[in-house]
Structures are given as C-alpha cells and as structure tokens.
Design an enzyme around this catalytic site. Sequence first.
Site, short mmCIF file in Angstrom:
data_model
loop_
_atom_site.label_atom_id
_atom_site.label_comp_id
_atom_site.label_asym_id
_atom_site.label_seq_id
_atom_site.Cartn_x
_atom_site.Cartn_y
_atom_site.Cartn_z
N GLU A 136 -16.89 -49.60 -53.06
CA GLU A 136 -16.45 -48.92 -54.29
C GLU A 136 -15.28 -49.67 -54.93
O GLU A 136 -15.20 -49.79 -56.16
CB GLU A 136 -16.04 -47.47 -53.98
CG GLU A 136 -15.63 -46.73 -55.26
CD GLU A 136 -15.10 -45.33 -54.99
OE1 GLU A 136 -15.53 -44.67 -54.03
OE2 GLU A 136 -14.22 -44.90 -55.76
N SER A 233 -15.68 -44.06 -45.56
CA SER A 233 -14.25 -43.89 -45.80
C SER A 233 -13.87 -42.41 -45.74
O SER A 233 -12.93 -42.03 -45.04
CB SER A 233 -13.89 -44.47 -47.18
OG SER A 233 -12.59 -44.10 -47.55
O1 0CG Z 1 -16.62 -42.42 -48.15
P1 0CG Z 1 -17.28 -43.64 -48.62
O2 0CG Z 1 -16.81 -44.05 -49.99
O3 0CG Z 1 -17.20 -44.77 -47.65
O4 0CG Z 1 -18.83 -43.33 -48.87
P2 0CG Z 1 -19.90 -42.44 -48.15
O5 0CG Z 1 -21.22 -43.07 -48.43
O6 0CG Z 1 -19.58 -42.19 -46.73
O7 0CG Z 1 -19.82 -41.02 -48.86
C1 0CG Z 1 -19.91 -40.67 -50.14
C2 0CG Z 1 -20.38 -41.66 -51.08
C3 0CG Z 1 -20.78 -42.47 -51.85
#
Ligand code: 0CG
Length: 319
Positions: A136, A233
């Site tokens: 992200e 995350s």
């Molecule tokens: O929490 P992050 O951003 O690592 O992503 P995850 O795929 O675990 O959860 C929500 C999304 C996108």
Amino acid sequence: MNAASVSTPPQEILLAEPRGFCAGVDRAIEIVERALQKFGAPIYVRHEIVHNTYVVNDLKAKGAIFIEALDDVPAGATLIFSAHGVSRAVQAEAAARGFQIFDATCPLVTKVHVEVAKLHKEGYEFIMIGHKGHPEVEGTMGQLDSGIHLVEDVADVARVQPAQTALLAVVTQTTLSVDDAADIAAAIKARFPNARQPKQQDICYATQNRQDAVKVMSPQVDVLIVVGSPTSSNSNRLAELARKLGTESYMVDSADELQAPWFEGRQRVGLTAGASAPEILVRQVIDRIKALGAVSVRKMDGIEETVKFPLPKGLKLHE
Ligand code: 0CG
Ligand code: SF4
C-alpha cells in the site's frame, strides 16, 4: 501463577466485535471470484489479493494465479490489482500491455491516492506515515514521481528533508496502529506546524474498530489470539496493541499453529481476527481451544459495521 492454576484449562473464550473481514476485503475477494466465474481460469492477480494464506490458497484452487511482476502475465490475460493498490507506473504498464484490468484497490486506499494527486497539483509535498516495503505504501508513494517522504516512526520525523515546508501535507497507510500514527503525526506537527493533516484520518474504519475492540477486551482476558497472516499489517497491529496493554498475545495463520501451553492456567481467552482473516478460521480456532478445555464462547459488545463498497463495472455475469 501458582502450581494449581497451571493445570486449569481455559474456561471461556471472548470473541471480539467487530473482527475479521472488512468491506474492502469482501469486495476484493468478490472481484476475483466473479472474474473467475465470468471469464474462466486463469485469472491473474497482482500480489496477494488480501494478505491471507487461506484466502489466497482458496482462490488459487479456483484458478487464480498470483504474480508480483507484470512480466509473468501473458498477453491478453485478465489482471486484477490487489486491495492494497498500485503505483501509477504499474497501472500504466498494465494498460500499455493491453490486459483486461479490474482494480480491487480498496476505495479507502483510492481515496488517499486521489487526495495525493489533488494536493500535488496545488503544489504540495507529502510526508507519508507507513511501513517501508508494504504494497500500500508503494502504491500511494507511487502516485507521484517524487515529493513523498516516508516516515516509519517518530525518529524518522527529525530526519526527513522536504524541499520546502510552506506546502506540506501528511498522508498515512490505512492499516497502522492508531496510537503510533497519532504520535508520529504530533511529531510532524511539532517540527512542521504548517503541515496539513488528513481531513479525516487516512486510517480506515476497520483498522480503527478492530483496535478499539482489542483495547476493550485486553484487560478482560489472560491471553489474546489474533487470527491473521504474518504479512497482514492490520492483523499484526492487533497483537502488538494487546502486548502494549500488557496482555500476552499470539497471532496465528490457522488453528494448527495454536500451542497448548498458551492456554494453561488461563481462565479467559480473547479472540479476534484481522480484516483479511476469514471467519472459517476463527471457527476452527474456537474448536481447537474448546478441545483444549474451554467450555463457553461469549461475544463481546461492539459496534456493528455496515460499510459496503460497490463492485467495479463489467463483473456482473450477464453484463
Ligand atoms: O493490513 P494490510 O494492509 O497488510 O492488508 P490485509 O490484506 O491484511 O487487510 C486488508 C486489506 C487490504
Ligand atoms: Fe479497505 Fe481498511 Fe479493509 Fe484495507 S483494511 S481493505 S483500507 S477497509
């Protein structure tokens, strides 16, 4: 802990509310499922659609192929961008190669991308609070060629060197620790009093709500189990938060990873799940903790989430 308590099995499981899938994850998985139904396998997905081993393996079994480099996608293929979003360079390269593209970027991540593009046009430079290397962060920083500086902690704030400070804006990753992000934002404000903070927190409702639920639950349990994959995350932040509050906490990718000693002498076991962790894994974890001696499950009170995001066009079966 006395000798008698060591052999006491866990008595009660407390289930956090809300937990598990958020609206962005629901939508992202639905996009892959529908693409598979409509166009047939294989469907290419850039990066894990969401950071969860079970979800990824399930979609692989249905015909999804997960790749990191666009070089690994054959001409004419259908390609889906993961929920975490992509940089402009990845978008442009995918378009230039002529793939049929569906974008599963969470609308709350896209909102940050749009804000960055808009303020950039107004001449702003950015400080982004986030974790280096997270997709992200790469996607959001990659909305611009330059002028976004990443800070991961308060110490980084002292080191950051913007070219100017008159037009400076703060953006964040959506899945951070709410408290850590607030501390870092405060350090940015102290060093750059003019810096524009996000109108509304960039940290998303799902991250906020799951952390709030852990804050309520932590003092009431002897140990907290978080269902989530190591790459997630937001899931990591839940276990970390419980530990900061003094509650022993473990994150597991599946029920197989649970260890009996974690529950010995523990009367109350808290259980939650990250935004990418499916409820089926939570059920399997409950069954396993029950097999180790827990007798009851109690759902905590918590806010009900009603957020739902529309699917992109072109994925209805008869469209
Ligand atoms: O929490 P992050 O951003 O690592 O992503 P995850 O795929 O675990 O959860 C929500 C999304 C996108
Ligand atoms: Fe969207 Fe938040 Fe879910 Fe990420 S965790 S997909 S930003 S709702």
